[in-house]
Design a protein around this motif. Structure first.
Motif, PDB file in Angstrom:
ATOM      1  N   LEU A  30       8.747 -23.477  18.957  1.00 35.64           N
ATOM      2  CA  LEU A  30       9.042 -24.651  19.791  1.00 35.64           C
ATOM      3  C   LEU A  30       7.966 -24.855  20.868  1.00 35.64           C
ATOM      4  CD1 LEU A  30      12.898 -24.336  20.248  1.00 35.64           C
ATOM      5  CD2 LEU A  30      11.668 -26.132  19.021  1.00 35.64           C
ATOM      6  N   PHE A  31       7.550 -23.762  21.478  1.00 36.57           N
ATOM      7  CA  PHE A  31       6.508 -23.853  22.497  1.00 36.57           C
ATOM      8  C   PHE A  31       5.205 -24.387  21.907  1.00 36.57           C
ATOM      9  CE2 PHE A  31       2.952 -21.782  24.765  1.00 36.57           C
ATOM     10  CZ  PHE A  31       3.094 -22.419  25.986  1.00 36.57           C
ATOM     11  N   LEU A  32       4.788 -23.811  20.778  1.00 32.27           N
ATOM     12  CA  LEU A  32       3.545 -24.259  20.149  1.00 32.27           C
ATOM     13  C   LEU A  32       3.649 -25.690  19.635  1.00 32.27           C
ATOM     14  CD1 LEU A  32       2.574 -21.008  18.211  1.00 32.27           C
ATOM     15  CD2 LEU A  32       1.449 -21.961  20.230  1.00 32.27           C
ATOM     16  N   LEU A  33       4.836 -26.059  19.153  1.00 31.38           N
ATOM     17  CA  LEU A  33       5.034 -27.436  18.688  1.00 31.38           C
ATOM     18  C   LEU A  33       4.927 -28.427  19.847  1.00 31.38           C
ATOM     19  CD1 LEU A  33       5.752 -29.275  16.288  1.00 31.38           C
ATOM     20  CD2 LEU A  33       8.156 -28.926  16.880  1.00 31.38           C
ATOM     21  N   SER A  34       5.503 -28.066  20.986  1.00 30.35           N
ATOM     22  CA  SER A  34       5.405 -28.966  22.146  1.00 30.35           C
ATOM     23  C   SER A  34       3.955 -29.118  22.608  1.00 30.35           C
ATOM     24  CB  SER A  34       6.294 -28.478  23.289  1.00 30.35           C
ATOM     25  OG  SER A  34       5.797 -27.269  23.813  1.00 30.35           O
ATOM     26  N   LEU A  35       3.202 -28.016  22.569  1.00 36.01           N
ATOM     27  CA  LEU A  35       1.779 -28.110  22.911  1.00 36.01           C
ATOM     28  C   LEU A  35       1.002 -28.935  21.885  1.00 36.01           C
ATOM     29  CD1 LEU A  35       0.848 -24.507  24.119  1.00 36.01           C
ATOM     30  CD2 LEU A  35       1.064 -26.562  25.506  1.00 36.01           C
ATOM     31  N   ALA A  36       1.313 -28.736  20.611  1.00 35.40           N
ATOM     32  CA  ALA A  36       0.603 -29.460  19.554  1.00 35.40           C
ATOM     33  C   ALA A  36       0.854 -30.960  19.643  1.00 35.40           C
ATOM     34  CB  ALA A  36       1.023 -28.932  18.191  1.00 35.40           C
ATOM     35  N   VAL A  37       2.088 -31.341  19.975  1.00 38.07           N
ATOM     36  CA  VAL A  37       2.418 -32.765  20.075  1.00 38.07           C
ATOM     37  C   VAL A  37       1.751 -33.397  21.283  1.00 38.07           C
ATOM     38  CG1 VAL A  37       4.331 -34.363  20.471  1.00 38.07           C
ATOM     39  CG2 VAL A  37       4.553 -32.568  18.768  1.00 38.07           C
ATOM     40  N   THR A  38       1.765 -32.706  22.408  1.00 38.99           N
ATOM     41  CA  THR A  38       1.180 -33.305  23.621  1.00 38.99           C
ATOM     42  C   THR A  38      -0.347 -33.347  23.576  1.00 38.99           C
ATOM     43  OG1 THR A  38       1.259 -31.182  24.771  1.00 38.99           O
ATOM     44  CG2 THR A  38       3.118 -32.687  25.092  1.00 38.99           C
ATOM     45  N   ARG A  39      -0.957 -32.401  22.867  1.00 42.21           N
ATOM     46  CA  ARG A  39      -2.426 -32.348  22.826  1.00 42.21           C
ATOM     47  C   ARG A  39      -3.001 -32.897  21.518  1.00 42.21           C
ATOM     48  NH1 ARG A  39      -4.143 -26.727  25.679  1.00 42.21           N
ATOM     49  NH2 ARG A  39      -2.789 -26.943  27.462  1.00 42.21           N
ATOM     50  N   PHE A  40      -2.153 -33.275  20.587  1.00 45.38           N
ATOM     51  CA  PHE A  40      -2.589 -33.743  19.271  1.00 45.38           C
ATOM     52  C   PHE A  40      -3.515 -32.724  18.602  1.00 45.38           C
ATOM     53  CE2 PHE A  40      -1.799 -37.658  21.718  1.00 45.38           C
ATOM     54  CZ  PHE A  40      -0.762 -38.173  20.956  1.00 45.38           C
ATOM     55  N   ASP A  41      -3.058 -31.475  18.591  1.00 43.68           N
ATOM     56  CA  ASP A  41      -3.878 -30.372  18.079  1.00 43.68           C
ATOM     57  C   ASP A  41      -3.291 -29.867  16.751  1.00 43.68           C
ATOM     58  OD1 ASP A  41      -5.462 -28.155  17.651  1.00 43.68           O
ATOM     59  OD2 ASP A  41      -5.230 -27.366  19.689  1.00 43.68           O
ATOM     60  N   GLY A  42      -4.074 -29.971  15.693  1.00 39.86           N
ATOM     61  CA  GLY A  42      -3.627 -29.540  14.367  1.00 39.86           C
ATOM     62  C   GLY A  42      -3.502 -28.034  14.237  1.00 39.86           C
ATOM     63  N   ILE A  43      -4.374 -27.291  14.907  1.00 46.17           N
ATOM     64  CA  ILE A  43      -4.326 -25.828  14.827  1.00 46.17           C
ATOM     65  C   ILE A  43      -3.059 -25.304  15.493  1.00 46.17           C
ATOM     66  CG2 ILE A  43      -5.461 -23.703  15.574  1.00 46.17           C
ATOM     67  CD1 ILE A  43      -8.121 -25.133  15.100  1.00 46.17           C
ATOM     68  N   LEU A  44      -2.681 -25.872  16.619  1.00 46.43           N
ATOM     69  CA  LEU A  44      -1.430 -25.468  17.272  1.00 46.43           C
ATOM     70  C   LEU A  44      -0.225 -25.838  16.403  1.00 46.43           C
ATOM     71  CD1 LEU A  44      -2.073 -26.352  21.020  1.00 46.43           C
ATOM     72  CD2 LEU A  44      -1.839 -24.081  20.007  1.00 46.43           C
ATOM     73  N   LEU A  45      -0.328 -26.958  15.699  1.00 49.39           N
ATOM     74  CA  LEU A  45       0.755 -27.353  14.789  1.00 49.39           C
ATOM     75  C   LEU A  45       0.899 -26.349  13.651  1.00 49.39           C
ATOM     76  CD1 LEU A  45       2.908 -29.429  14.015  1.00 49.39           C
ATOM     77  CD2 LEU A  45       1.135 -30.629  12.708  1.00 49.39           C
ATOM     78  N   LEU A  46      -0.214 -25.892  13.096  1.00 49.73           N
ATOM     79  CA  LEU A  46      -0.168 -24.864  12.042  1.00 49.73           C
ATOM     80  C   LEU A  46       0.392 -23.549  12.576  1.00 49.73           C
ATOM     81  CD1 LEU A  46      -3.536 -25.488  10.176  1.00 49.73           C
ATOM     82  CD2 LEU A  46      -1.229 -26.026   9.391  1.00 49.73           C
ATOM     83  N   ALA A  47       0.032 -23.192  13.799  1.00 54.30           N
ATOM     84  CA  ALA A  47       0.566 -21.966  14.413  1.00 54.30           C
ATOM     85  C   ALA A  47       2.077 -22.094  14.630  1.00 54.30           C
ATOM     86  CB  ALA A  47      -0.140 -21.676  15.730  1.00 54.30           C
TER      87      ALA A  47
END
Length: 175
Positions: A30-47
């Motif tokens: 959940l933490f990494l997903l929230s970061l991935a959504v706010t930063r539009f980061d694909g690597i964080l989404l994969l993590a």
């Protein structure tokens, strides 16, 4: 664990086993997903997906309603495999392995027939359940192993109960 031949004995996962992997993986995901959504980061989404995958894999360790093993008058039930009638089990062996001072016991079931013929399937396992943690795995065509370390049972007690049930089934078959 008492060996009363007419009762069903559920064998559950030990309390607290796997909870860190499930809850920690979910929170991290959940933490990494929230970061991935706010930063539009694909690597964080994969993590985040990987963290959710770990939580998903270990989720059965937190299930309390469905025990992974049951000893019943009909046979030995293994979640995800089915019921092994006592007449189909030729014998058992308990192997003790140790990593440092942590005991990891395994139960080897030797069958009279190949696993596919020995198992009485009550229902097919759900497809989503195939990718989750399971306590059993086939070793050869007529042998399978059951991991006992995550279960809330003494390997010796379980072995004694299974041996007694096998002996009762053999006695009943001769009588």
């Amino acid at each position: 664990m008492k060996n009363d031949s007419g009762t069903i004995i559920p064998i559950r996962y030990e309390s607290g086993n796997g909870e860190m992997m499930v809850y920690g993986g979910s929170l991290l995901g959940l933490f990494l997903l929230s970061l991935a959504v706010t930063r539009f980061d694909g690597i964080l989404l994969l993590a985040a997906i990987a963290a959710f995958g770990v939580a998903y894999y270990y989720a059965p360790l937190t299930f309390r309603r469905h025990p992974p093993l049951q000893v019943s008058p009909e046979g030995f039930y293994i979640e995800g495999l089915g019921l092994l009638p006592w007449s189909k089990i030729a014998g058992i062996r308990i192997y003790n392995k140790a990593v440092r001072n942590i005991r990891n016991a395994e139960l080897y079931l030797i069958l009279h027939a190949p696993i596919e013929k020995a198992v009485v399937r009550e229902r097919e396992p759900e497809s989503w359940r195939r990718y989750m943690y399971s306590v059993w795995k086939p070793v050869s065509e007529g042998e399978l192993t059951v991991k006992l370390e995550p279960l809330a049972v003494s390997p010796e007690q379980l072995g004694d109960v299974i041996r007694a049930r096998i002996a009762e089934a053999r006695k009943a078959g001769r009588a």
